[in-house]
Motif scaffolding. Structure first.
Motif, mmCIF file in Angstrom:
data_model
loop_
_atom_site.group_PDB
_atom_site.id
_atom_site.type_symbol
_atom_site.label_atom_id
_atom_site.label_comp_id
_atom_site.label_asym_id
_atom_site.label_seq_id
_atom_site.Cartn_x
_atom_site.Cartn_y
_atom_site.Cartn_z
ATOM 1 N N UNK A 100 -13.892 -19.895 2.631
ATOM 2 C CA UNK A 100 -14.001 -20.061 1.365
ATOM 3 C C UNK A 100 -13.703 -21.185 0.560
ATOM 4 N N UNK A 101 -12.710 -21.759 0.778
ATOM 5 C CA UNK A 101 -11.671 -23.081 0.414
ATOM 6 C C UNK A 101 -12.478 -24.108 0.010
ATOM 7 N N UNK A 102 -13.760 -24.542 1.449
ATOM 8 C CA UNK A 102 -14.202 -25.836 1.973
ATOM 9 C C UNK A 102 -16.001 -25.757 1.010
ATOM 10 N N UNK A 103 -15.731 -24.359 0.278
ATOM 11 C CA UNK A 103 -17.428 -24.224 -0.037
ATOM 12 C C UNK A 103 -16.976 -24.590 -1.450
ATOM 13 N N UNK A 104 -15.671 -24.101 -2.373
ATOM 14 C CA UNK A 104 -15.268 -24.555 -3.639
ATOM 15 C C UNK A 104 -14.753 -25.870 -3.872
ATOM 16 N N UNK A 105 -14.467 -26.831 -2.516
ATOM 17 C CA UNK A 105 -14.452 -28.079 -2.428
ATOM 18 C C UNK A 105 -15.380 -28.833 -3.695
ATOM 19 N N UNK A 106 -16.229 -29.413 -2.872
ATOM 20 C CA UNK A 106 -16.841 -30.102 -3.653
ATOM 21 C C UNK A 106 -17.222 -29.470 -5.394
ATOM 22 N N UNK A 107 -16.854 -28.584 -5.348
ATOM 23 C CA UNK A 107 -17.057 -27.965 -7.828
ATOM 24 C C UNK A 107 -15.721 -28.114 -7.702
ATOM 25 N N UNK A 108 -15.248 -28.378 -7.165
ATOM 26 C CA UNK A 108 -13.397 -27.863 -8.156
ATOM 27 C C UNK A 108 -12.671 -29.512 -8.651
ATOM 28 N N UNK A 109 -12.403 -29.195 -9.681
ATOM 29 C CA UNK A 109 -11.437 -29.831 -11.169
ATOM 30 C C UNK A 109 -10.214 -30.340 -9.705
ATOM 31 N N UNK A 110 -9.508 -31.113 -9.522
ATOM 32 C CA UNK A 110 -8.520 -31.752 -8.363
ATOM 33 C C UNK A 110 -7.150 -32.187 -9.552
ATOM 34 N N UNK A 111 -7.299 -32.074 -10.690
ATOM 35 C CA UNK A 111 -6.217 -32.244 -11.867
ATOM 36 C C UNK A 111 -5.167 -31.466 -10.719
ATOM 37 N N UNK A 112 -3.218 -31.317 -10.762
ATOM 38 C CA UNK A 112 -2.621 -31.027 -10.471
ATOM 39 C C UNK A 112 -1.853 -30.476 -11.719
ATOM 40 N N UNK A 113 -0.655 -30.207 -11.434
ATOM 41 C CA UNK A 113 0.010 -29.792 -12.534
ATOM 42 C C UNK A 113 1.703 -30.774 -12.247
ATOM 43 N N UNK A 114 1.516 -30.685 -14.067
ATOM 44 C CA UNK A 114 2.709 -31.815 -13.868
ATOM 45 C C UNK A 114 4.394 -30.733 -14.760
ATOM 46 N N UNK A 115 5.565 -31.710 -14.654
ATOM 47 C CA UNK A 115 6.009 -31.426 -15.058
ATOM 48 C C UNK A 115 5.724 -31.069 -16.796
ATOM 49 N N UNK A 116 5.485 -31.772 -17.562
ATOM 50 C CA UNK A 116 4.993 -31.433 -18.848
ATOM 51 C C UNK A 116 4.103 -30.049 -19.050
ATOM 52 N N UNK A 117 3.386 -29.924 -17.915
ATOM 53 C CA UNK A 117 2.603 -28.626 -17.762
ATOM 54 C C UNK A 117 3.862 -27.051 -18.178
ATOM 55 N N UNK A 118 4.365 -27.510 -17.042
ATOM 56 C CA UNK A 118 4.882 -26.687 -16.520
ATOM 57 C C UNK A 118 6.781 -26.002 -17.984
ATOM 58 N N UNK A 119 6.151 -27.323 -19.227
ATOM 59 C CA UNK A 119 7.647 -26.957 -20.030
ATOM 60 C C UNK A 119 6.461 -26.499 -21.773
ATOM 61 N N UNK A 120 5.059 -26.822 -21.320
ATOM 62 C CA UNK A 120 4.661 -26.360 -22.628
ATOM 63 C C UNK A 120 4.273 -24.733 -22.047
ATOM 64 N N UNK A 121 3.914 -24.434 -20.831
ATOM 65 C CA UNK A 121 4.150 -23.111 -20.380
ATOM 66 C C UNK A 121 5.661 -22.240 -20.668
ATOM 67 N N UNK A 122 6.496 -22.695 -20.787
ATOM 68 C CA UNK A 122 7.214 -21.715 -20.420
ATOM 69 C C UNK A 122 7.698 -21.632 -21.839
ATOM 70 N N UNK A 123 6.885 -22.088 -22.568
ATOM 71 C CA UNK A 123 7.429 -21.918 -25.028
ATOM 72 C C UNK A 123 5.700 -20.435 -24.686
ATOM 73 N N UNK A 124 4.864 -20.278 -23.915
ATOM 74 C CA UNK A 124 4.524 -18.627 -23.814
ATOM 75 C C UNK A 124 4.128 -17.933 -22.829
ATOM 76 N N UNK A 125 5.653 -18.392 -22.400
ATOM 77 C CA UNK A 125 5.697 -16.766 -21.233
ATOM 78 C C UNK A 125 6.958 -16.718 -20.923
#
Ligand SMILES: C[S@@+](CC[C@H](N)C(=O)[O-])C[C@H]1O[C@@H](n2cnc3c(N)ncnc32)[C@H](O)[C@@H]1O
Length: 247
Positions: A185-210
């Motif tokens: 299933x994941x192999x079929x998704x790979x050519x279409x997927x976004x590979x941006x990961x997650x950063x510490x800044x993303x986590x800090x921003x999320x903490x404000x809304x959850x």
């Protein structure tokens, strides 16, 4: 990108392919004239739904992974995602990385009075899953869960920085740094997927809304070393962990 039909299409498939090509702003090519070209995304109207192909990989919606996880849970097996979300049943969950939608379906099943808002940055992936959730012949519980799922095309990094909404939980399942190449299933998704990961800044921003953040990664990915989680749960055998931040 181009749109075509599966082999031996009926009128409905042809009309659907034509209108999809208008919607996507690309060419419709009848299947009998169609040739695959390297790196080109091909959207295909099937008898029951739509699929996409790129470089020999065929992406289509199927709820089988959600079905398997639900039945394993009912047989008494632990589901570490569901455990780490610690749901009461009425929460509002943000699934930042819809992918094939299997985990969104599973989460929505455990939220009889809640909802799951899903983001997916790949237009094609979002379209196929959204469409797939409207297919006929889905199990009743998937149909029921899908009523509590909202799907949006968008990058979660942009969304969390603008959002005025609050969520009980935010779930992020980025593409693994060390992919599991045995997953069809994941192999079929790979050519279409976004590979941006997650950063510490993303986590800090999320903490404000959850109040809770859950991030999935393989044990050997760098995420669990780089960022501070209150706990990481999961099975070593499956090589998948869920990092939990509770606020
Ligand atoms: C590993 S898959 C998620 C699988 C999903 N949990 C499931 O049950 O099928 C990751 C998905 O997130 C999407 N994605 C990656 N980065 C994203 C971002 N910044 N914003 C939105 N979607 C993203 C990818 O395109 C891919 O479809």
């Amino acid at each position: 990108m181009v749109v075509t039909t599966a082999h031996k299409p009926d009128h409905q498939q042809i009309n659907r392919a034509k209108s999809l090509s208008v919607q996507l702003g690309c060419k419709y090519i009848p299947r009998r004239h169609f040739r695959f070209i390297e790196d080109e995304v091909v959207v295909i109207t099937e008898r029951n739904g739509i699929s996409a192909m790129k470089n020999g990989k065929h992406l289509f919606f199927h709820p089988s992974l959600a079905v398997l996880r639900k039945s394993n849970f009912e047989l008494g097996q632990r589901d570490y995602l569901i455990e780490s979300l610690s749901l009461k049943g009425n929460e509002k969950v943000l699934d930042c990385t819809l992918g094939l939608g299997s985990e969104a379906i599973l989460i929505a099943h455990f939220l009889p009075e809640g909802k799951v808002k899903c983001l997916e940055s790949s237009k094609i992936v979002k379209m196929i899953v959204e469409n797939g959730l409207q297919e006929e012949n889905l199990p009743d519980w998937v149909v029921d869960a899908s009523k509590r799922i909202e799907i949006y095309e968008g990058n979660y990094k942009v969304f969390i920085r603008k959002s005025r909404e609050q969520f009980d939980c935010i779930y992020v399942d980025p593409m693994f740094e060390h992919p599991e190449l045995k997953s069809a299933a994941m192999n079929s998704l790979r050519p279409f997927a976004d590979y941006s990961g997650i950063t510490n800044e993303d986590l800090e921003i999320m903490k404000k809304i959850t109040k809770r953040i859950v991030v999935k990664a393989r044990w050997n990915d760098s995420i669990f070393e780089k960022y501070k989680f209150d706990r990481v749960v999961g099975s070593l055998k499956s090589n998948i962990g869920y990092g939990v931040i509770e606020l």
